[in-house]
Design a protein around this motif. Structure first.
Motif, PDB file in Angstrom:
ATOM      1  N   ARG A 131       0.836  -1.199   0.000  1.00  0.00           N
ATOM      2  CA  ARG A 131       0.000   0.000   0.000  1.00  0.00           C
ATOM      3  C   ARG A 131       0.874   1.254   0.000  1.00  0.00           C
ATOM      4  O   ARG A 131       0.644   2.185  -0.784  1.00  0.00           O
ATOM      5  CB  ARG A 131      -0.925  -0.002   1.220  1.00  0.00           C
ATOM      6  N   ALA A 132       1.862   1.291   0.864  1.00  0.00           N
ATOM      7  CA  ALA A 132       2.745   2.460   0.932  1.00  0.00           C
ATOM      8  C   ALA A 132       3.456   2.682  -0.396  1.00  0.00           C
ATOM      9  O   ALA A 132       3.584   3.820  -0.875  1.00  0.00           O
ATOM     10  CB  ALA A 132       3.766   2.282   2.056  1.00  0.00           C
ATOM     11  N   ASN A 133       3.890   1.601  -1.018  1.00  0.00           N
ATOM     12  CA  ASN A 133       4.562   1.713  -2.317  1.00  0.00           C
ATOM     13  C   ASN A 133       3.605   2.220  -3.394  1.00  0.00           C
ATOM     14  O   ASN A 133       3.987   3.058  -4.230  1.00  0.00           O
ATOM     15  CB  ASN A 133       5.133   0.349  -2.725  1.00  0.00           C
ATOM     16  N   MET A 134       2.353   1.755  -3.356  1.00  0.00           N
ATOM     17  CA  MET A 134       1.381   2.201  -4.342  1.00  0.00           C
ATOM     18  C   MET A 134       1.101   3.694  -4.192  1.00  0.00           C
ATOM     19  O   MET A 134       0.988   4.420  -5.180  1.00  0.00           O
ATOM     20  CB  MET A 134       0.078   1.396  -4.235  1.00  0.00           C
ATOM     21  N   TYR A 135       0.988   4.185  -2.950  1.00  0.00           N
ATOM     22  CA  TYR A 135       0.770   5.619  -2.738  1.00  0.00           C
ATOM     23  C   TYR A 135       1.920   6.439  -3.338  1.00  0.00           C
ATOM     24  O   TYR A 135       1.701   7.482  -3.960  1.00  0.00           O
ATOM     25  CB  TYR A 135       0.642   5.931  -1.249  1.00  0.00           C
ATOM     26  N   THR A 136       3.136   5.954  -3.149  1.00  0.00           N
ATOM     27  CA  THR A 136       4.302   6.644  -3.717  1.00  0.00           C
ATOM     28  C   THR A 136       4.217   6.675  -5.243  1.00  0.00           C
ATOM     29  O   THR A 136       4.451   7.707  -5.878  1.00  0.00           O
ATOM     30  CB  THR A 136       5.600   5.949  -3.275  1.00  0.00           C
ATOM     31  N   GLN A 137       3.859   5.528  -5.844  1.00  0.00           N
ATOM     32  CA  GLN A 137       3.731   5.444  -7.301  1.00  0.00           C
ATOM     33  C   GLN A 137       2.650   6.394  -7.825  1.00  0.00           C
ATOM     34  O   GLN A 137       2.840   7.069  -8.834  1.00  0.00           O
ATOM     35  CB  GLN A 137       3.390   4.010  -7.708  1.00  0.00           C
TER      36      GLN A 137
ATOM     37  N   ILE B  19      -8.808   2.116  -4.209  1.00  0.00           N
ATOM     38  CA  ILE B  19      -7.415   1.710  -3.999  1.00  0.00           C
ATOM     39  C   ILE B  19      -7.325   0.335  -3.340  1.00  0.00           C
ATOM     40  O   ILE B  19      -6.448  -0.474  -3.684  1.00  0.00           O
ATOM     41  CB  ILE B  19      -6.671   2.778  -3.177  1.00  0.00           C
ATOM     42  N   ASP B  20      -8.217   0.051  -2.401  1.00  0.00           N
ATOM     43  CA  ASP B  20      -8.155  -1.250  -1.726  1.00  0.00           C
ATOM     44  C   ASP B  20      -8.365  -2.390  -2.724  1.00  0.00           C
ATOM     45  O   ASP B  20      -7.670  -3.411  -2.667  1.00  0.00           O
ATOM     46  CB  ASP B  20      -9.209  -1.317  -0.617  1.00  0.00           C
TER      47      ASP B  20
ATOM     48  N   PHE C 263     -13.429   2.846   3.245  1.00  0.00           N
ATOM     49  CA  PHE C 263     -12.413   2.390   2.300  1.00  0.00           C
ATOM     50  C   PHE C 263     -11.678   3.583   1.709  1.00  0.00           C
ATOM     51  O   PHE C 263     -12.009   4.735   1.994  1.00  0.00           O
ATOM     52  CB  PHE C 263     -13.023   1.495   1.204  1.00  0.00           C
ATOM     53  N   THR C 264     -10.649   3.300   0.921  1.00  0.00           N
ATOM     54  CA  THR C 264      -9.785   4.355   0.393  1.00  0.00           C
ATOM     55  C   THR C 264     -10.043   4.552  -1.095  1.00  0.00           C
ATOM     56  O   THR C 264     -10.078   3.589  -1.858  1.00  0.00           O
ATOM     57  CB  THR C 264      -8.303   4.009   0.620  1.00  0.00           C
TER      58      THR C 264
END
Length: 324
Positions: free
Chosen positions: A17-23, A300-301, A108-109
């Motif tokens: 999840r953290a990596n996806m937010y960065t991307q 996102i989820d 959810f996000t």
């Protein structure tokens, strides 16, 4: 009594999840799309009969008021667009009451973004670019196909949902073993057939953009005439492996038409015994100043479920509603 305090996802899911937010943030920064933040609580909620807002009480200047947790940041973001923001996006929490299950949680996000001057075809291309960033590790390059709602329906059920009568829809439901009595709710039967017979088959060979929905499903989208001369909603949804990931509109900016849709929704809510929702007058005041644009909301989820090959939402979120 022993209480399980641990998350339902593992640490790898948290890292993914953290990596996806960065991307995602890098993706939009490279395209000069501004990240914004808007209120989670509002004086008005959605009128959509099929969405239930979470209500809460808070005090303003000493007076208790009913406010609503957002089902989407759409209304506030459109007010920013009308104020000259240019292209914008937001990653935020959204809430829909009493939604739970394998692919649902009441909190959810959502990733939502708006592109002034973009057509729905332009937006499809940008979504494809985004998928080729966040899903590259799993799929390599993806090349989504485009399929109309009508033709997807006809392929599975040999029935045109834009023309089918209520009786024809009831007969189709009975034929495939869906024996629910929805009375005279024609749209309810369309949704029943779609969710059980069409949706589960979409997006397995390649992602699918499903386009040109029945006009009753226009919501906040414009309508248009399709190649067969039939009225359809100018919107698309994205499906991968039978999972709906995103919903996009050619955004309606006619305040009078939108007010009439809100009022029609509330009349239907009243008829069904549902809570009648206050109409967002701030949004209606903003629409005449809003640029022509396309907008999209992406879960996102669920995207994480696809990226990490998980079958249940709880495997990619830390604490679902029953553990929050």
């Amino acid at each position: 009594m022993s209480i399980d305090y641990q998350p339902t996802c593992d640490l790898n899911a948290l890292r993914a999840r953290a990596n996806m937010y960065t991307q995602l943030r890098l993706f939009f920064a490279e395209r000069d799309v501004l990240e914004v933040e808007t209120p989670v609580l509002s004086q008005a909620g959605v009128t959509d009969v099929y969405l239930a807002s979470v209500q809460t009480k808070r005090h303003l200047q000493g007076k208790a008021r009913t406010h609503y947790l957002q089902t989407s940041p759409e209304f506030s973001m459109k007010r920013l667009l009308a104020s000259g923001s240019g292209p914008i996006y937001q990653i935020c929490k959204v809430f829909r009451d009493d939604e739970h299950g394998r692919k649902h949680n009441s909190e959810f996000t959502m990733l939502e973004w708006y592109r002034p001057g973009f057509s729905l075809k332009d937006l499809m291309l940008e979504v494809t670019d985004l998928l080729n960033v966040v899903l590259k590790q799993r799929f390599g390059e993806v090349r989504p196909t485009v399929l109309s709602y009508k033709h997807a329906f006809m392929d599975r059920l040999d029935l045109n949902p834009l023309q089918a009568s209520l009786q024809e829809l009831k007969d189709a439901a009975r034929r495939v073993g869906l024996n629910l009595d929805l009375g005279d709710d024609r749209l309810g039967y369309i949704d029943l057939l779609f969710s059980h017979m069409v949706e589960p088959s979409l997006g397995f060979d390649t992602p699918v953009f499903l386009t040109d929905f029945p006009p009753e499903l226009a919501s906040l989208a414009k309508t248009r005439i399709d190649e067969d001369g039939e009225l359809v909603a100018a919107r698309f949804e994205l499906y991968i492996e039978g999972l709906e990931l995103a919903n996009a509109y050619d955004e309606l900016i006619d305040a009078e038409v939108l007010r009439s849709r809100f009022e029609a929704d509330n009349r239907e809510r009243e008829k069904l015994g549902l809570h009648v929702m206050p109409i967002d007058e701030h949004l209606l005041a903003a629409l005449p100043h809003m640029p022509e644009c396309s907008g999209i909301a992406l879960g996102i989820d669920r995207l994480l479920m696809i990226a990490t090959e998980k079958m249940r939402l709880e495997q990619v979120i830390s604490f679902p509603a029953d553990r929050a």
